[in-house]
Scaffold this active site. Structure first.
Site, PDB file in Angstrom:
ATOM      1  N   HIS A 191      95.303 -33.399  58.601  1.00 56.39           N
ATOM      2  CA  HIS A 191      96.721 -33.659  58.373  1.00 56.39           C
ATOM      3  C   HIS A 191      97.439 -33.428  59.700  1.00 56.39           C
ATOM      4  O   HIS A 191      97.298 -32.356  60.304  1.00 56.39           O
ATOM      5  CB  HIS A 191      97.296 -32.687  57.343  1.00 56.39           C
ATOM      6  N   HIS A 223      89.183 -35.050  56.783  1.00 60.24           N
ATOM      7  CA  HIS A 223      90.481 -35.536  57.239  1.00 60.24           C
ATOM      8  C   HIS A 223      91.298 -34.412  57.856  1.00 60.24           C
ATOM      9  O   HIS A 223      91.167 -33.246  57.486  1.00 60.24           O
ATOM     10  CB  HIS A 223      91.270 -36.207  56.115  1.00 60.24           C
TER      11      HIS A 223
END
Ligand SMILES: [Zn+2]
Length: 133
Positions: free
Chosen positions: A97, A95
């Site tokens: 951010h 992932h």
């Protein structure tokens, strides 16, 4: 956890979705509007993901970043991407951010830094990285 969100089995405030990626609000935002961008397929971290997946993820990162500037009127956008617990990765699903930043948001902008003892140490570290390529 992120696989369950990608499958629609766990709730999330989704801001964008396409065939390969999903973008949703981080439930513990650094700044309001902090988004996580993930591939829908499971890869533990950046090292595992094939180039086509990275391309799709980065296109979504760019799309979200532009939306934070356009929609939230963010003054800047910071990307944070961690691989491994030592780097601060908490959820083992790749992932990014994407964090909107504002001129006076009060959150930290910098990070801790260190120094090389001398040029020889610097060059030795660079060589160790090159040997890993
Ligand atoms: Zn996963």
């Amino acid at each position: 956890m992120f696989c369950r969100i990608a499958a629609g089995a766990a709730a999330a405030a989704v801001v964008y979705e396409d065939d390969a990626t999903l973008a949703f609000l981080d439930s513990m935002p650094m700044i309001k509007g902090h988004v996580l961008v993930i591939p829908k397929a499971h890869y533990t971290d950046l090292g595992e993901a094939p180039a086509a997946v990275l391309g799709a993820v980065m296109q979504t990162v760019q799309r979200v970043m532009r939306a934070q500037r356009g929609g939230l009127k963010a003054d800047g956008v910071r990307l944070i991407q961690s691989n491994g617990a030592a780097a601060g990765q908490v959820v083992p699903h790749l992932h990014f951010h994407v964090i909107p930043r504002f001129d006076n948001d009060g959150a930290p902008r910098g990070w801790a830094h260190t120094e090389y003892a001398d040029d020889a140490e610097r060059d030795a570290v660079a060589e160790r990285i090159r040997t890993g390529l």
